[in-house]
Structure formats: structure tokens, C-alpha cells
Design a protein around this motif. Sequence first.
Motif, PDB file in Angstrom:
ATOM      1  N   GLN A 133       0.805  -1.221   0.000  1.00  0.00           N
ATOM      2  CA  GLN A 133       0.000   0.000   0.000  1.00  0.00           C
ATOM      3  C   GLN A 133       0.842   1.277   0.000  1.00  0.00           C
ATOM      4  N   SER A 134       2.062   1.218   0.503  1.00  0.00           N
ATOM      5  CA  SER A 134       2.864   2.440   0.615  1.00  0.00           C
ATOM      6  C   SER A 134       3.859   2.627  -0.520  1.00  0.00           C
ATOM      7  N   GLY A 135       3.918   1.683  -1.437  1.00  0.00           N
ATOM      8  CA  GLY A 135       4.865   1.795  -2.537  1.00  0.00           C
ATOM      9  C   GLY A 135       5.284   0.421  -3.012  1.00  0.00           C
ATOM     10  N   TYR A 136       6.521   0.307  -3.490  1.00  0.00           N
ATOM     11  CA  TYR A 136       6.993  -1.006  -3.923  1.00  0.00           C
ATOM     12  C   TYR A 136       8.512  -1.091  -3.792  1.00  0.00           C
ATOM     13  N   ASP A 137       8.978  -2.327  -3.752  1.00  0.00           N
ATOM     14  CA  ASP A 137      10.409  -2.605  -3.742  1.00  0.00           C
ATOM     15  C   ASP A 137      10.803  -3.214  -5.079  1.00  0.00           C
ATOM     16  N   ASN A 138      11.877  -2.699  -5.650  1.00  0.00           N
ATOM     17  CA  ASN A 138      12.461  -3.309  -6.841  1.00  0.00           C
ATOM     18  C   ASN A 138      13.445  -4.360  -6.341  1.00  0.00           C
ATOM     19  N   VAL A 139      13.196  -5.625  -6.635  1.00  0.00           N
ATOM     20  CA  VAL A 139      13.918  -6.695  -5.946  1.00  0.00           C
ATOM     21  C   VAL A 139      14.520  -7.690  -6.940  1.00  0.00           C
ATOM     22  N   LEU A 140      15.415  -8.512  -6.389  1.00  0.00           N
ATOM     23  CA  LEU A 140      15.841  -9.742  -7.047  1.00  0.00           C
ATOM     24  C   LEU A 140      15.257 -10.896  -6.250  1.00  0.00           C
ATOM     25  N   MET A 141      14.563 -11.780  -6.933  1.00  0.00           N
ATOM     26  CA  MET A 141      13.992 -12.973  -6.324  1.00  0.00           C
ATOM     27  C   MET A 141      14.922 -14.156  -6.577  1.00  0.00           C
ATOM     28  N   LYS A 142      14.914 -15.100  -5.652  1.00  0.00           N
ATOM     29  CA  LYS A 142      15.634 -16.361  -5.836  1.00  0.00           C
ATOM     30  C   LYS A 142      14.601 -17.485  -5.889  1.00  0.00           C
ATOM     31  N   ILE A 143      14.664 -18.285  -6.946  1.00  0.00           N
ATOM     32  CA  ILE A 143      13.764 -19.419  -7.110  1.00  0.00           C
ATOM     33  C   ILE A 143      14.616 -20.677  -7.229  1.00  0.00           C
ATOM     34  N   GLN A 152      10.331   8.222  -5.911  1.00  0.00           N
ATOM     35  CA  GLN A 152       9.563   9.472  -5.861  1.00  0.00           C
ATOM     36  C   GLN A 152       9.146   9.760  -4.418  1.00  0.00           C
ATOM     37  N   PRO A 153      10.085  10.074  -3.548  1.00  0.00           N
ATOM     38  CA  PRO A 153       9.762  10.246  -2.129  1.00  0.00           C
ATOM     39  C   PRO A 153       8.796  11.378  -1.848  1.00  0.00           C
ATOM     40  N   TRP A 154       8.713  12.348  -2.751  1.00  0.00           N
ATOM     41  CA  TRP A 154       7.796  13.471  -2.536  1.00  0.00           C
ATOM     42  C   TRP A 154       6.328  13.048  -2.580  1.00  0.00           C
ATOM     43  N   LEU A 155       6.030  11.893  -3.177  1.00  0.00           N
ATOM     44  CA  LEU A 155       4.640  11.435  -3.209  1.00  0.00           C
ATOM     45  C   LEU A 155       4.105  11.162  -1.802  1.00  0.00           C
ATOM     46  N   ALA A 156       5.009  10.738  -0.901  1.00  0.00           N
ATOM     47  CA  ALA A 156       4.576  10.463   0.467  1.00  0.00           C
ATOM     48  C   ALA A 156       4.102  11.727   1.169  1.00  0.00           C
ATOM     49  N   TRP A 157       4.603  12.880   0.736  1.00  0.00           N
ATOM     50  CA  TRP A 157       4.211  14.148   1.365  1.00  0.00           C
ATOM     51  C   TRP A 157       2.749  14.488   1.096  1.00  0.00           C
ATOM     52  N   VAL A 158       2.213  13.930   0.005  1.00  0.00           N
ATOM     53  CA  VAL A 158       0.813  14.210  -0.340  1.00  0.00           C
ATOM     54  C   VAL A 158      -0.046  12.962  -0.211  1.00  0.00           C
ATOM     55  N   GLY A 159       0.479  11.958   0.498  1.00  0.00           N
ATOM     56  CA  GLY A 159      -0.306  10.767   0.788  1.00  0.00           C
ATOM     57  C   GLY A 159      -0.559   9.865  -0.390  1.00  0.00           C
ATOM     58  N   GLN A 160       0.373   9.835  -1.371  1.00  0.00           N
ATOM     59  CA  GLN A 160       0.185   9.003  -2.554  1.00  0.00           C
ATOM     60  C   GLN A 160       1.215   7.877  -2.647  1.00  0.00           C
ATOM     61  N   GLY A 161       1.698   7.408  -1.498  1.00  0.00           N
ATOM     62  CA  GLY A 161       2.741   6.393  -1.533  1.00  0.00           C
ATOM     63  C   GLY A 161       4.093   7.034  -1.802  1.00  0.00           C
ATOM     64  N   SER A 162       5.075   6.209  -2.133  1.00  0.00           N
ATOM     65  CA  SER A 162       6.409   6.767  -2.345  1.00  0.00           C
ATOM     66  C   SER A 162       7.119   6.185  -3.560  1.00  0.00           C
ATOM     67  N   GLY A 163       6.373   5.554  -4.464  1.00  0.00           N
ATOM     68  CA  GLY A 163       7.025   4.926  -5.600  1.00  0.00           C
ATOM     69  C   GLY A 163       7.919   3.798  -5.122  1.00  0.00           C
TER      70      GLY A 163
END
Length: 395
Positions: A271-281, A302-313
Motif C-alpha cells: 500500500q505504501s509503494g513497492y520494492d524493486n527486488v531480485l527474487m531467488k527461485i 519518488q519520495p515526494w509522493l509520500a508528502w501528499v499521501g500518494q505512496g512513495s514509488g
Amino acid sequence: MPGRSSPSHLEALRSLGLIAGGLAAGAIGWSGNPLTIPTAMAFPALWAFSPSRMVAACVSAGYFLAASRGLPQGVTNFYGSQFALGVVLWFAASLAFVAVHATVWTSINGWRRALGYATAATVMSVPPFGIVGWAHPITASGILFSGWGWLGLAAAAFLMLAVTTSRWPIAVALLGAFWAWSATSWVRPNPPEGWVGLDTRFRGSGGQYASYAQQVETIAVVKSAAAKGAEVIVLPESAAGLWTATVERLWARELAGSGVTVILGAAVVDQSGYDNVLMKISNEGRQILYRERMPVPVSMWQPWLAWVGQGSGARAHVFANPIVDVDGVKIAPLICYEQLIIWPVLQSMLYDPDIIIATGNGWWTDKTRILNIQTVTAQAWASLFGSPLVMAFNR
């Protein structure tokens, strides 16, 4: 006397020459050819011998803008927007680099000038300014001093500072000698035995992720590599798109019983954004292996999005997980943008990893040299520390 140039005219010509030199150092050093990266080592000297703070700022701007010249086209590709927006972001990205170098410049010769450049080089290597610390001349250490490790980094830093002093002819001669030696002896780092990096070639667009059809096609390539003996397969950033229960079941089902370990990029959303990750399978299950420390500013981070309540990218984990473990092997992971800046790779190398993994999703770099620059930068760092390198890019 008629025809004699005035001092002010000569000064202007000298200033123009220094600015042109900055442009050339940026353009040639960051052309995507690993053996031209040492050209960037000319920038500190051009900056140091500028006759004024304004000229030093112009030299800095010329170097940075030439080095990052692919950014306007990349922005246009990513957003599908007019080229003008890319130009605006290009100039905006240069402001931190120019401001730092203009601020620390001094007209006083000697150690103060070298100290000023050391300050600028350090500031542009770590957050916050290091977030846009592209085209750092210290990257040339991996070409000039292949296999020297931290000693090579120190040697490159010493010469980088020496060219800003009155001893610059000696420093330039040494740089030239090491450069000539590297031109005949430098070799690209290779993956370790059993490890394979697989490139993909899918087009994309901003906000879109790998489709089911793309993933099925990628899985087929993975199975083929596994059948040829690959034990660990690395796939590009975002190869699995958005990581969901459905995507997890798809990869688990298709790779069941293969005995291969797959490392691939994905986005894990909440709900607050997302993580760009590497998965291991692997046969042992699925897990998040690595969370990106520095996503691409503006388009992802995009940390400024959190200032207006739109998550943080995309979240920036900055100094987290510098190394990860894959079946007892220590890995230094670098996703996309992290290959262009300094602190992620040096932080990882402090832990003496066994392998460097470099992944990226370069669909938006069409008609630019950005992906080539990412590739040779990763190669330079791996070469400096004598580390095997596994690369996987969506081209």
C-alpha cells in the motif's frame, strides 16, 4: 603592436579550451567503450586549472552534460513525451554536480585545490549528492589498475588529485603509462563456472510490466540454459514483472525438479509503494534475495509522493543488504541505476563478495549509449576487484 592578442582575449580562448576539454572528456570517457573511461581522469585537471569559479562551473557542466547526453532521449522513450522534457530533466540532473564543483573550486594552487577536488569527489560518491553522482572519474580505476582492488582505488584517487596540482605532468605521464598498459592487457570479467546471465529483448513502456507471454518465453530460455548445464541463471531486472501469488506459482511449476537456481528481477508492491527486488527461485522455495538500494530518481524513486499521501514509488534501501547469500556464495547485487553511481558497489566490496551480479531493464535506452555505459561500468568495478561478473539485461 598590430596583431598581438590582448591578455583578456587569450584568457577567453583558454577558458573556451578548458570548457571544450570538459565536453570531450565527458563524451569520450562515457562512450560505452571500457578502454576510453580513463579519459574522464582529465576532468579534475580541467576543473582545477580553470581561471575562475564561473569557468570551473562551465567545465563541470560541459563534462556532466556530455557524459549524460543520452538522458533526454531516454526520458522521451520512457514517458513517451516530448524531447523538451528530457532536456529539462537533463539540465536539472546536472545542477548538483555543477554546484558541488563550483563551490569547492579555489584559485589557490597547491594542496587546497587538491583538497577541494577530494571533497567534491567524496560528496558526489555518497548520498545525498551521490544519488546523481554519475560519470565519476574514479571508475577509471577498474581499467587502469585491473585486479589491484582497494590499492588500485587508492592509486587512482591519488593520481586524480595529483593532476590538480603543479605536479600534474608527472601524474599525466603515469596515467598515460597505465592506460597504455591496460589497452593491451585488460580483459572483460567473466561469470564463474555454472553461472549464466541471460539477456532478453522485450519492448516496454512506463508503468507496464512483463506480461504472461513474456514470462513464458523467458522460462523457455531458462529451461534451455539449464539443459545445457547451467546451475545458477540470472535474469534481468523486472523479468518477472509484478510479483504475485499467480506469478510465483507459474515460475515454481515450470521450474519444478529442474535443479537450477534462478535469480530474477521483480517488483513487490504494497500500500505504501513497492520494492524493486531480485527474487531467488530454487527447489528450496522462493524468497526475496535483494531489495534495491537506489532506484532511478524521478521515474521510480519518488519520495515526494509520500508528502501528499500518494505512496512513495519505489523505496530506496540506501545502505541495506550490500551482499546476499546464494547457496553459500556471497553476491554483490547491482540493479540498473546502482551501476552508474559509486556507493552501492564500494559498500558491497567492503564485504569481499565472491561474485558481482549486474542486472537491468534497458528497454527505454533505445537510441542512446546508456545501457553500454552501465555494462562497461559494471565491468570496470568487477575488473578492479578481480571479481567474476554475471550480467543480465533486457535490451
